[in-house]
Design an enzyme around this catalytic site. Structure first.
Site, PDB file in Angstrom:
ATOM      1  N   ARG A 190       0.789  -1.017  -0.190  1.00  0.00           N
ATOM      2  CA  ARG A 190       0.064   0.248  -0.071  1.00  0.00           C
ATOM      3  C   ARG A 190       1.173   1.458  -0.212  1.00  0.00           C
ATOM      4  O   ARG A 190       0.969   2.271  -0.536  1.00  0.00           O
ATOM      5  CB  ARG A 190      -0.795   0.245   1.342  1.00  0.00           C
ATOM      6  CG  ARG A 190      -2.141  -0.830   0.967  1.00  0.00           C
ATOM      7  CD  ARG A 190      -3.344  -1.391   1.797  1.00  0.00           C
ATOM      8  NE  ARG A 190      -3.579  -2.299   1.750  1.00  0.00           N
ATOM      9  CZ  ARG A 190      -4.589  -2.549   2.860  1.00  0.00           C
ATOM     10  NH1 ARG A 190      -4.761  -2.639   3.791  1.00  0.00           N
ATOM     11  NH2 ARG A 190      -5.669  -4.053   2.229  1.00  0.00           N
ATOM     12  N   TYR A 200      -6.836  -0.712  -6.611  1.00  0.00           N
ATOM     13  CA  TYR A 200      -6.116  -2.015  -6.155  1.00  0.00           C
ATOM     14  C   TYR A 200      -5.618  -1.997  -5.179  1.00  0.00           C
ATOM     15  O   TYR A 200      -5.129  -0.786  -4.096  1.00  0.00           O
ATOM     16  CB  TYR A 200      -5.232  -2.291  -7.192  1.00  0.00           C
ATOM     17  CG  TYR A 200      -4.595  -1.935  -8.265  1.00  0.00           C
ATOM     18  CD1 TYR A 200      -4.055  -1.073  -6.757  1.00  0.00           C
ATOM     19  CD2 TYR A 200      -3.705  -2.214  -8.844  1.00  0.00           C
ATOM     20  CE1 TYR A 200      -2.258  -0.434  -8.132  1.00  0.00           C
ATOM     21  CE2 TYR A 200      -2.604  -1.909  -9.537  1.00  0.00           C
ATOM     22  CZ  TYR A 200      -2.333  -0.423  -9.090  1.00  0.00           C
ATOM     23  OH  TYR A 200      -1.082   0.173  -9.560  1.00  0.00           O
ATOM     24  N   GLU A 201      -4.984  -2.866  -4.190  1.00  0.00           N
ATOM     25  CA  GLU A 201      -4.301  -3.127  -2.848  1.00  0.00           C
ATOM     26  C   GLU A 201      -6.301  -2.213  -1.735  1.00  0.00           C
ATOM     27  O   GLU A 201      -5.029  -2.165  -0.625  1.00  0.00           O
ATOM     28  CB  GLU A 201      -3.423  -2.246  -2.655  1.00  0.00           C
ATOM     29  CG  GLU A 201      -2.119  -3.296  -3.504  1.00  0.00           C
ATOM     30  CD  GLU A 201      -1.264  -4.436  -3.482  1.00  0.00           C
ATOM     31  OE1 GLU A 201      -1.868  -5.056  -2.594  1.00  0.00           O
ATOM     32  OE2 GLU A 201      -0.926  -4.942  -4.222  1.00  0.00           O
ATOM     33  N   GLY A 202      -7.154  -2.492  -1.975  1.00  0.00           N
ATOM     34  CA  GLY A 202      -8.204  -2.035  -1.151  1.00  0.00           C
ATOM     35  C   GLY A 202      -8.385  -0.924  -2.147  1.00  0.00           C
ATOM     36  O   GLY A 202      -7.786   0.593  -1.664  1.00  0.00           O
TER      37      GLY A 202
END
Lengths: 596, 596
Positions: A296, A440-442
């Site tokens: 992140r 992406y990545e949350g």
């Protein structure tokens, strides 16, 4: 076509003058991380990014990746050769463990080099980026045998890695995942299922691809408590550890995406593919999330990187393009018109981007330095503080920086007028590539929930209390600092408003958690602005000290001017966010779902 | 693939209940513009948009337009047939002059129908849209002979039209334009030069294309005072007015764009093409700008339209997609997860869009009604007031609505998570198509300058004084209105802050015009928010009256709930904009151009 020049002066200012990363040489494991080596690496990485990666960026966008009939994937022209250079020059292992062939340099060096690669070619930079993530996960959770088997090849870049989480029916909510793992007699597993949105899932740049895949072992509990993590290599290894038999994990299709066309985003089909458990059964998410948190920071860095390349090209265009006259009279009297840069609103868009970028760079590098410190510092309390800060800063860096970078890249595209909409100028690609970083990545909304729902409350709110104490001490120390009072006052005001927002969320989020959810994104932006205000105050102090000492370097004067833009024109957003937070959940929840 | 359903209920609410467009039947020229006919037209247009245009939207995006070797352009599959339906059903001439074959219905009807076409297929809707603009210009500035020659065919849609302004070196700054017109003996001109970004410049949907082209007659003054407007038909007309000899005005290339792929954006080469002067020599910009102002309302409407279709699809997805659990406990206990719509932050993104759309619809339709009134009202003072308001509202509608719609479409894309980035889901196209609306017909920064530099000051500031007086009267009349006090207070507060911003600009823009330029975009947003607050207060009064009268129609209750979101969560932006305005030009102008 956009060009990219690594902002080495600004990078070094942050790394050396503001963060003093040279301090890391005091620790045994970073004894060789001296400033000269850092300079050499930044120069080399900048040159590679400008000369090799940047020209391939548009190639990647236009050609995209191609899935061939046999399921193999061909990457865009030149990607394979560029990746070969990454491997040969040992760029992959910069911050990795020397035990497995890494150079063992600080992570903060790595993120600076990563910024250059991302800025010049985001789609390309994801191949080594994901490999780093996957090898990190193996290093965190794998057995010694797994580490010895996979890490040397991944850290050299000879093999690449992927993260396989998402399935068609579940992204954020991993508890729903269905991919199945059935134990074999030899301790390995048969993995079956479908994963989607798998970046770098299949390609032609490396001799093997090491998939890290979340799956549910037969009979495991439902939900997030029954998820395990597996290594699934594209080619199984022979007795000597070389790629041999093809494992049935294949690319079923490539996604057609808005951007990052040069990265192969695959539907991956697992058809009883052989996989090897990492760590304990049903504890796969733990490993994955340690790695994801690191990833992140990288996504926040991608936002900064796209905003930087957008800025560079918009600034060049604004200085070059003649259009209209200054409102205060011609500035280019002998020319047919003035350059765009004379117009206050063009400057507004550029300065919004520049002030954001320079603050964001300091914030991202600071977080990376905290991570280094967390590993090497002798004092446990200090290491815990680093971990606390990282907990807070990670969702902010991922969510706020990418939200804001989306806006700045669109502003930079706007500077180009009609040409901004035409693909040949390259600004469209920057905006289209940028878009994924908010997802992406949350997704950013999930980052905001992580911040207000978990990170604020963790350990009795210790992290924010600690950061607040640090800022208070800083404000106290610099209360009388001359010529930077706008920065000190701006930070003080920001901290006070953030605290007001925090108090409101704490008081009202208990009685109704939706109150916290309703204000979460605004709160994340408040924390983003406040931490940038902290970075800007630190940078202003350094710059002002140089000015006071009589420097002739315009860099420092311009740093103060840019920072003043941040304080005067970006911090006012705090009031709007605070007011929104205080309206709570009711205005959001009042409408029946059916009425949407 | 996104679907689109015309929001007929909301459109009728605005048109009939809020704006009472039925009042137009009192004027002779709109005697037949009765509510039943309006309903029929809205229904027909909605059906055509949903069933014919919406399915072609993705086709247009994927296929784009193709320039053939002979310079002809093939539009995407189905576009030609759909356009034929537009012509055959007489949809083009809805609001045009009956003298030339139009239906003579109000412009406010036309913009509502236009919203549907734009929402379902923006690239397609531009072909009839530009034809309208071009025929408007001929109607405003052309001779009777020109009107009789071109308008019937353009109003029927048999011929389409274009606007040719931009050249490679000049967009905003038309004073730089170089395209040359040389008089012929017969009164016509030979036009030579290159135009770029010409939407619908060449295509296969109509038997002739009527280009309106800005050019400089040999010997004309430099700058904007030497620009004339010409009609340049693709095919010159024979004695019977039928297309005959090919005029050398040709498509040299198609642009590769971020979006609106279905519209042919051409480089147009004029190679001694025969053109006919519209109006007087060197007065071409006057006609063009009357027409452009009308076109700017349409661009604001395009923003609303894209935001509407984005909203519809995001709301449907949020109700359907199961992911995670509500923060306040499961809402779909028997399902594997709750629908996204339970999450406050998902609702925030949807309500931000919904509240914006409904306010924007009222604002755009109001402006269109003002334009109708300007043409038919018997009282000159009233007509002038309409013109004053339109002067103010046009840049706000063009600039603010498209800025904001860019943000809402991105939010709606975000609701889809990873699927939002995948082209098959269609949200990417909405964002990509939307992007151009911030640029064309005058970039949004130029709109903001038009607002603060020209429109505020025009006639001693009469327009804003008049609008303020109207709002004050409205506030006075409704000071005691029950159950809508939040709306009344919100409007009052907004108006007060806008006035503060106006005063600051007036006091400081005189001494330094850059102060006005520096705050112009923030001021445009403030006026956007304030006029939306006015629209929302009007809508809330109508809705509350129905509720008070005991209606069972949930529409009215939901209208109030949606409006409360606007007041509580969107108006707080006013403070941020005001604070930024008050920082003035200095923080923007301090940095040397070379330091960017």
């Amino acid at each position: 076509m956009p060009s990219y020049t690594a902002p080495l002066r600004d990078m070094k200012f942050v790394l050396q003058e503001v963060l003093n990363v040279g301090q890391l040489t005091e620790y045994e494991s970073f004894a060789e991380a001296d400033p000269d080596t850092l300079d050499a690496i930044l120069e080399q990485s900048g040159k590679f990014s400008s000369e090799v990666l940047a020209p391939l960026n548009v190639v990647g966008d236009q050609e995209g990746c191609i899935r061939n009939e046999d399921g193999s994937v061909t990457t865009p022209t030149g990607f394979k050769e560029a990746y070969k250079q990454v491997v040969e020059n040992g760029m992959m292992g910069l911050a990795h463990n020397p035990e497995y062939g890494g150079m063992g340099m600080p992570g903060v060096w790595h993120i600076a080099a990563g910024e250059m690669q991302s800025a010049s070619n985001m789609a390309f930079a994801m191949y080594p980026g994901l490999t780093n993530g996957a090898s990190k996960a193996i290093e965190i959770g794998g057995s010694d045998e797994q580490k010895n088997t996979y890490l040397p090849k991944m850290i050299s870049g000879e093999w690449t890695g992927t993260m396989n989480l998402t399935e068609p029916h579940c992204g954020t909510d991993l508890g729903l995942l269905k991919t199945k793992a059935v134990p074999n007699a030899d301790g390995s597993y048969k993995i079956t299922g479908q994963k989607i949105f798998i970046s770098a899932g299949e390609h032609d740049m490396a001799e093997n691809i090491i998939h890290l895949c979340l799956a549910r072992i037969e009979g495991a509990p439902e939900g997030v408590k029954g998820i395990s993590l597996f290594i699934v290599p594209k080619f199984k290894l022979d007795a000597d550890g070389n790629p041999a038999e093809r494992n049935p994990v294949t690319c079923g299709a490539l996604e057609h995406k808005m951007g990052i066309h040069g990265n192969s985003t695959c539907v991956m089909n697992y058809d009883e593919a052989e996989g090897y458990l990492i760590g304990e059964e049903n504890k796969g998410l733990r490993v994955m999330f340690v790695m994801m948190n690191r990833a992140r920071l990288d996504v926040g860095m991608q936002g900064l990187a796209q905003s930087e390349v957008a800025y560079q090209n918009a600034a060049a265009y604004a200085k070059d393009r003649l259009q209209g006259r200054s409102l205060t009279g011609p500035k280019n009297e002998n020319g047919p018109a003035d350059p765009l840069i004379v117009h206050p609103d063009i400057r507004r868009m550029l300065l919004e981007t520049k002030a954001f970028n320079e603050g964001a760079r300091a914030l991202v590098y600071w977080a990376a330095l905290l991570e280094d410190m967390e590993h090497v510092h002798e004092d446990e309390a200090f290491r815990e503080k680093c971990d606390d800060y990282l907990g807070l800063l990670t969702p902010v860096i991922k969510g706020y920086l990418t939200d804001k970078a989306m806006a700045t890249t669109i502003d930079c595209q706007q500077v180009f007028g009609g040409h901004g909409f035409i693909e040949e100028w390259g600004m469209s690609q920057i905006v289209r590539d940028m878009r994924i970083a908010l997802i992406y990545e949350g997704a950013n909304g999930v980052q905001a929930l992580d911040l207000v729902g978990r990170k604020l409350a963790r350990k009795g709110g210790r992290a924010l209390m600690s950061l607040n104490a640090e800022i208070d001490a800083f404000l106290g120390e610099n209360a009388e600092a001359e010529n930077v009072s706008e920065f000190i006052d701006g930070l003080k005001d920001a901290k006070q408003k953030l605290t007001e927002g925090t108090m409101w969320l704490m008081q009202n989020g208990m009685t109704n958690p939706d109150n916290a959810g309703a204000g979460s994104v605004d709160y994340m932006h408040m924390m983003g602005l406040t931490t940038l205000a902290y970075m800007w105050a630190k940078m202003a102090l350094v710059a002002q000290a140089q000015i006071d000492a009589g420097t002739n370097d315009e860099f420092y004067k311009n740093k103060i001017i840019t920072g003043r833009y941040f304080v005067l024109r970006m911090l006012p957003m705090l009031d709007a966010h605070l007011a929104k937070i205080k309206t709570g959940a009711e205005p959001l929840m009042a409408l029946d779902a059916a009425a949407f």
